[in-house]
Write a protein that holds these residues in place. Structure first.
Motif, PDB file in Angstrom:
ATOM      1  N   THR A  43     -25.948  25.984  32.800  1.00 54.04           N
ATOM      2  CA  THR A  43     -25.835  25.541  31.407  1.00 54.04           C
ATOM      3  C   THR A  43     -26.140  26.753  30.536  1.00 54.04           C
ATOM      4  O   THR A  43     -26.606  27.781  31.022  1.00 54.04           O
ATOM      5  N   HIS A  44     -25.881  26.623  29.262  1.00 53.57           N
ATOM      6  CA  HIS A  44     -26.229  27.688  28.323  1.00 53.57           C
ATOM      7  C   HIS A  44     -27.358  27.221  27.422  1.00 53.57           C
ATOM      8  O   HIS A  44     -27.408  27.541  26.242  1.00 53.57           O
ATOM      9  N   ALA A  45     -28.289  26.469  28.021  1.00 57.42           N
ATOM     10  CA  ALA A  45     -29.416  25.954  27.249  1.00 57.42           C
ATOM     11  C   ALA A  45     -30.332  27.072  26.782  1.00 57.42           C
ATOM     12  O   ALA A  45     -31.005  26.950  25.752  1.00 57.42           O
ATOM     13  N   MET A  46     -30.397  28.141  27.552  1.00 54.67           N
ATOM     14  CA  MET A  46     -31.233  29.275  27.203  1.00 54.67           C
ATOM     15  C   MET A  46     -30.384  30.534  27.111  1.00 54.67           C
ATOM     16  O   MET A  46     -29.468  30.710  27.920  1.00 54.67           O
ATOM     17  N   PRO A  47     -30.709  31.399  26.186  1.00 49.50           N
ATOM     18  CA  PRO A  47     -31.680  31.261  25.097  1.00 49.50           C
ATOM     19  C   PRO A  47     -31.273  30.138  24.137  1.00 49.50           C
ATOM     20  O   PRO A  47     -30.065  29.862  23.999  1.00 49.50           O
ATOM     21  N   PRO A  48     -32.232  29.486  23.465  1.00 49.79           N
ATOM     22  CA  PRO A  48     -31.915  28.371  22.576  1.00 49.79           C
ATOM     23  C   PRO A  48     -30.927  28.793  21.491  1.00 49.79           C
ATOM     24  O   PRO A  48     -31.133  29.791  20.798  1.00 49.79           O
ATOM     25  N   ASN A  49     -29.850  28.022  21.407  1.00 50.56           N
ATOM     26  CA  ASN A  49     -28.794  28.338  20.432  1.00 50.56           C
ATOM     27  C   ASN A  49     -28.284  29.774  20.590  1.00 50.56           C
ATOM     28  O   ASN A  49     -27.749  30.360  19.657  1.00 50.56           O
ATOM     29  N   ASN A  50     -28.489  30.331  21.772  1.00 48.25           N
ATOM     30  CA  ASN A  50     -28.107  31.714  22.073  1.00 48.25           C
ATOM     31  C   ASN A  50     -28.599  32.677  20.994  1.00 48.25           C
ATOM     32  O   ASN A  50     -27.884  33.577  20.542  1.00 48.25           O
ATOM     33  N   VAL A  51     -29.879  32.485  20.620  1.00 53.29           N
ATOM     34  CA  VAL A  51     -30.446  33.252  19.518  1.00 53.29           C
ATOM     35  C   VAL A  51     -30.481  34.748  19.803  1.00 53.29           C
ATOM     36  O   VAL A  51     -30.419  35.573  18.887  1.00 53.29           O
ATOM     37  N   THR A  52     -30.565  35.124  21.090  1.00 57.90           N
ATOM     38  CA  THR A  52     -30.568  36.554  21.424  1.00 57.90           C
ATOM     39  C   THR A  52     -29.196  37.065  21.823  1.00 57.90           C
ATOM     40  O   THR A  52     -29.060  38.192  22.314  1.00 57.90           O
ATOM     41  N   GLU A  53     -28.175  36.226  21.656  1.00 59.17           N
ATOM     42  CA  GLU A  53     -26.781  36.628  21.828  1.00 59.17           C
ATOM     43  C   GLU A  53     -26.471  37.109  23.251  1.00 59.17           C
ATOM     44  O   GLU A  53     -25.851  38.153  23.461  1.00 59.17           O
ATOM     45  N   MET A  54     -26.897  36.327  24.238  1.00 58.85           N
ATOM     46  CA  MET A  54     -26.534  36.642  25.625  1.00 58.85           C
ATOM     47  C   MET A  54     -25.030  36.440  25.805  1.00 58.85           C
ATOM     48  O   MET A  54     -24.482  35.404  25.437  1.00 58.85           O
ATOM     49  N   SER A  72     -34.223  41.960  27.674  1.00 59.50           N
ATOM     50  CA  SER A  72     -33.720  42.022  26.299  1.00 59.50           C
ATOM     51  C   SER A  72     -33.379  40.657  25.713  1.00 59.50           C
ATOM     52  O   SER A  72     -33.381  40.483  24.501  1.00 59.50           O
ATOM     53  N   ARG A  73     -33.101  39.670  26.569  1.00 54.77           N
ATOM     54  CA  ARG A  73     -32.662  38.358  26.062  1.00 54.77           C
ATOM     55  C   ARG A  73     -33.724  37.264  26.175  1.00 54.77           C
ATOM     56  O   ARG A  73     -33.653  36.271  25.463  1.00 54.77           O
ATOM     57  N   CYS A  74     -34.684  37.427  27.088  1.00 54.43           N
ATOM     58  CA  CYS A  74     -35.582  36.307  27.404  1.00 54.43           C
ATOM     59  C   CYS A  74     -37.068  36.607  27.284  1.00 54.43           C
ATOM     60  O   CYS A  74     -37.861  35.727  26.939  1.00 54.43           O
ATOM     61  N   SER A  75     -37.471  37.845  27.604  1.00 56.59           N
ATOM     62  CA  SER A  75     -38.898  38.119  27.780  1.00 56.59           C
ATOM     63  C   SER A  75     -39.677  38.172  26.477  1.00 56.59           C
ATOM     64  O   SER A  75     -40.904  38.189  26.498  1.00 56.59           O
ATOM     65  N   MET A  76     -38.989  38.216  25.336  1.00 60.90           N
ATOM     66  CA  MET A  76     -39.739  38.191  24.077  1.00 60.90           C
ATOM     67  C   MET A  76     -40.446  36.848  23.880  1.00 60.90           C
ATOM     68  O   MET A  76     -41.436  36.755  23.153  1.00 60.90           O
ATOM     69  N   CYS A  77     -39.943  35.802  24.547  1.00 60.87           N
ATOM     70  CA  CYS A  77     -40.605  34.486  24.524  1.00 60.87           C
ATOM     71  C   CYS A  77     -41.366  34.238  25.830  1.00 60.87           C
ATOM     72  O   CYS A  77     -42.494  33.749  25.814  1.00 60.87           O
ATOM     73  N   HIS A  78     -40.729  34.567  26.940  1.00 59.80           N
ATOM     74  CA  HIS A  78     -41.303  34.266  28.254  1.00 59.80           C
ATOM     75  C   HIS A  78     -42.160  35.433  28.731  1.00 59.80           C
ATOM     76  O   HIS A  78     -41.866  36.074  29.750  1.00 59.80           O
ATOM     77  N   ALA A  79     -43.234  35.684  27.989  1.00 58.58           N
ATOM     78  CA  ALA A  79     -44.185  36.734  28.323  1.00 58.58           C
ATOM     79  C   ALA A  79     -45.592  36.198  28.150  1.00 58.58           C
ATOM     80  O   ALA A  79     -45.806  35.177  27.483  1.00 58.58           O
ATOM     81  N   GLU A  80     -46.546  36.879  28.741  1.00 59.45           N
ATOM     82  CA  GLU A  80     -47.944  36.465  28.613  1.00 59.45           C
ATOM     83  C   GLU A  80     -48.340  36.400  27.142  1.00 59.45           C
ATOM     84  O   GLU A  80     -49.049  35.492  26.715  1.00 59.45           O
ATOM     85  N   THR A  81     -47.847  37.365  26.360  1.00 63.37           N
ATOM     86  CA  THR A  81     -48.065  37.372  24.915  1.00 63.37           C
ATOM     87  C   THR A  81     -46.711  37.456  24.238  1.00 63.37           C
ATOM     88  O   THR A  81     -46.177  38.548  24.017  1.00 63.37           O
ATOM     89  N   PRO A  82     -46.073  36.337  23.908  1.00 66.24           N
ATOM     90  CA  PRO A  82     -44.744  36.347  23.303  1.00 66.24           C
ATOM     91  C   PRO A  82     -44.739  37.097  21.969  1.00 66.24           C
ATOM     92  O   PRO A  82     -45.725  37.068  21.225  1.00 66.24           O
ATOM     93  N   VAL A  83     -43.630  37.779  21.686  1.00 68.29           N
ATOM     94  CA  VAL A  83     -43.506  38.507  20.417  1.00 68.29           C
ATOM     95  C   VAL A  83     -42.519  37.831  19.479  1.00 68.29           C
ATOM     96  O   VAL A  83     -42.379  38.255  18.326  1.00 68.29           O
ATOM     97  N   TYR A  84     -41.839  36.794  19.950  1.00 65.35           N
ATOM     98  CA  TYR A  84     -40.890  36.106  19.072  1.00 65.35           C
ATOM     99  C   TYR A  84     -41.667  35.236  18.083  1.00 65.35           C
ATOM    100  O   TYR A  84     -42.597  34.519  18.449  1.00 65.35           O
ATOM    101  N   GLN A  85     -41.287  35.305  16.830  1.00 60.31           N
ATOM    102  CA  GLN A  85     -42.000  34.599  15.774  1.00 60.31           C
ATOM    103  C   GLN A  85     -42.018  33.085  16.018  1.00 60.31           C
ATOM    104  O   GLN A  85     -40.991  32.468  16.267  1.00 60.31           O
ATOM    105  N   GLY A  86     -43.208  32.485  15.954  1.00 60.11           N
ATOM    106  CA  GLY A  86     -43.354  31.036  16.120  1.00 60.11           C
ATOM    107  C   GLY A  86     -43.637  30.600  17.542  1.00 60.11           C
ATOM    108  O   GLY A  86     -43.944  29.436  17.786  1.00 60.11           O
TER     109      GLY A  86
END
Length: 444
Positions: free
Chosen positions: A381-392, A337-351
Motif C-alpha cells: 500500500t502507499h499508506a506511508m509516508p502519510p499522504n506521501n508528505v516526503t514525496e517517495m 530521507s523519506r521515513c526516519s525523520m518520524c521513525h527515530a528515537e527523537t523524531p525531527v518532524y514537526q508535531g
C-alpha cells in the motif's frame, strides 16, 4: 501473496476478537448492573434474592435472581460462557499471529534481552499460565476472604508481572502481555470457577440436595474481579497503538495507575446502580491517577523534556548486527530521507514526539528488523509516508520491494543477502538523495 494473507488474517482475527470482546464485556456489565439493581420482593424470601424491573425496546422485563437456586428449574437455561471463551481464544490466536509469528520484530528487543523465538514463546505463554496459578492460589487462600487485602496484593502482583515482562520483551510486547495476563485471569475465572460452580449447583438441585452457598459466593467473587479488570485490560489492548504509553522504563507503574483508575470508575457505576448514590470522588481520584500515568510516560517524550528543560535522553549506542548487512545502501538512503525523520528515537518532524507505533527506522539494523512493515506500508500500500508528505517516488518503492523480496528469498534458501560491505559502511559512502523539499523536511 503470503503477506497479503498475513495482513488479512491479522485483520480477521482482530475483528473477531473485538466482536466477541464486546459481547463478553456487554454481558458482564449488564449482569453487574442487574445484581446492583435487585430489590426485595415477596416472591423470594428475604436475603435469598430479589427482582428488577426494566424497560427496553418497547417492552417491560421482570428479572428475578435467586442467590442459591429456585425451587424448580426450567427445561431451558441460557449459559453465558462462550462470549468469554471466544474472546480469549481469538485474543490468544491474535497474540500468536502478530507477536509470535513476528517475534523478532514486535516481541524480541535485543537491547532489552537477546532471546530466541522459542525461548520468547516459553517465557510469554509460561508467564500467562503462571499468572493465573498465582492469582487463583491467592483467591483460594485465607487472603481471599479479605477483599481489600486481596485487591492490594493482586495489584502488586500485576505490576510485578508488568515489570517482569519489561525485562524480557520489547516495550510494546511487554504491555500487550500484561493485558493478556489479566484477560487470561478473567477468562479462566469463567472456565475454571464460575461455570463449574453453576454446574455443581444444578447437579445438587437435580439430586434433591441443597446446593452449597459457597459455590455461588466464589463465583460471584470472581465475576466481580472480572468487572473491575475490564477497563484496564481494554486500555492495555488499545495502548499498542500509542507508543507514549509503553515506551517509558517505568511503564509498569503506568499499569498500576491505570488498573486502580479503571477499578474506581467501575466502583462509581456499581454504587450508582445499587442506589447508593453517585460517588463522584471516584472520578476525581481516577483523573489524578491517569494524570500521573501521563506524567510518567511523558518523560520519554523529547518534546516534553525540552519544554521543561529536563535534558535529552541518552540513546543506547548503535551496534551493528547481522541484520544490518542485509540493508543495501540505496534502501538505507531512501528510508533515511523519506521515513526516519518520524521513525527515530527523537523524531525531527514537526508535531511528532514519539516514533509512530514505536517503529524505529533510524539505523540499518532497525530497518532490517522492520522490513515487513516497510513492505506493507510503503510497497503493498502507499499508506506511508502519510499522504506521501516526503514525496517517495514509485521508483523508490520498487527499490524497497525488490529488497524485501530478495531478502525473503534469501531467508527461505538460507543464504546471506549481501556478503559485501556492511550497510553502515555503504551508507557512509553513499550521497544523500537530493530531492529539494525532502532534504529540507528531514532537517526541519
Amino acid at each position: 501473496m503470503l503477506m497479503t494473507l498475513y495482513e488479512w488474517g491479522s485483520l480477521m482475527l482482530r475483528w473477531a476478537h473485538v466482536i466477541t470482546g464486546i459481547a463478553w464485556i456487554g454481558s458482564s456489565f449488564y449482569f453487574m448492573h442487574l445484581d446492583a439493581s435487585m430489590r426485595p420482593t415477596p416472591k423470594i424470601p428475604a436475603g435469598q434474592g430479589g427482582e428488577a424491573w426494566e424497560v427496553h425496546g418497547g417492552g417491560f422485563y421482570q428479572v428475578q435472581k435467586y442467590l442459591v437456586a429456585p425451587d424448580f428449574l426450567p427445561e431451558h437455561l441460557t449459559w453465558h460462557k462462550w462470549q468469554s471463551y471466544s474472546t480469549w481464544l481469538t485474543g490468544f490466536c491474535l497474540l500468536l499471529w502478530v507477536y509470535y509469528a513476528q517475534s523478532s520484530l514486535l516481541l524480541i528487543d535485543p537491547s532489552v534481552r537477546v532471546l530466541s523465538p522459542a525461548v520468547a514463546l516459553v517465557v510469554g505463554i509460561g508467564g500467562l499460565a503462571a499468572g493465573w496459578l498465582v492469582y487463583d492460589f491467592l483467591c483460594k487462600s485465607p487472603i481471599g476472604k479479605n477483599e481489600t487485602l486481596l485487591a492490594g496484593i493482586g495489584l502488586v502482583f500485576v505490576v510485578f508481572m508488568a515489570w517482569f515482562f519489561q525485562q524480557m520483551f520489547s516495550a510494546r510486547g511487554a504491555f500487550i502481555h500484561t493485558g493478556a495476563l489479566m484477560a487470561t485471569m478473567m477468562s479462566a475465572n469463567v472456565f475454571f470457577i464460575i461455570i463449574p460452580n453453576q454446574h455443581k449447583v444444578i447437579a445438587a438441585l437435580k439430586a434433591g440436595q441443597v446446593p452449597d452457598p459457597a459455590l455461588g459466593k466464589a463465583a460471584k467473587q470472581r465475576s466481580s474481579h472480572n468487572n473491575y479488570l475490564t477497563l484496564p485490560v481494554l486500555f492495555l489492548m488499545l495502548s499498542n497503538h500509542y507508543p507514549l504509553t509503553y515506551s517509558s522504563p517505568y511503564a509498569f507503574l503506568v499499569v498500576g495507575l491505570i488498573l486502580v483508575a479503571g477499578a474506581l470508575i467501575r466502583v462509581f457505576y456499581n454504587e450508582r446502580h445499587a442506589g447508593r448514590g453517585d460517588k463522584w470522588w471516584t472520578w476525581a481520584l481516577a483523573a489524578i491517577l491517569i494524570f500521573g500515568a501521563i506524567w510518567i510516560s511523558a518523560f520519554r517524550s523529547p518534546a516534553f523534556r525540552d519544554a521543561f528543560d529536563l535534558g535529552a535522553i541518552e540513546a543506547p549506542a548503535a551496534t551493528e548486527t547481522a541484520l544490518a548487512a542485509t540493508v543495501p545502501g540505496p534502501v538505507h538512503d531512501i528510508i533515511t530521507s523519506r521515513c526516519s525523520m518520524c521513525h527515530a528515537e527523537t523524531p525531527v518532524y514537526q508535531g511528532i514526539n514519539m516514533p509512530p507505533k514505536g517503529v524505529l527506522l533510524d539505523s540499518p539494523t532497525n530497518i532490517a528488523r522492520n522490513e515487513h512493515e516497510v513492505f506493507v506500508q510503503s510497497v503493498m500500500t502507499h499508506a506511508m509516508p502519510p499522504n506521501n508528505v516526503t514525496e517517495m517516488t514509485l521508483d523508490e518503492r520498487r527499490v524497497l520491494r525488490d529488497w524485501v523480496l530478495k531478502s525473503e528469498k534469501a531467508a527461505a534458501q538460507g543464504t546471506p543477502v549481501d556478503a559485501g560491505k556492511s550497510a553502515e559502511a555503504k551508507a557512509a559512502e553513499a550521497k544523500p538523495v537530493e530531492t529539494g523539499s525532502t532534504v529540507q523536511l528531514a532537517v526541519r
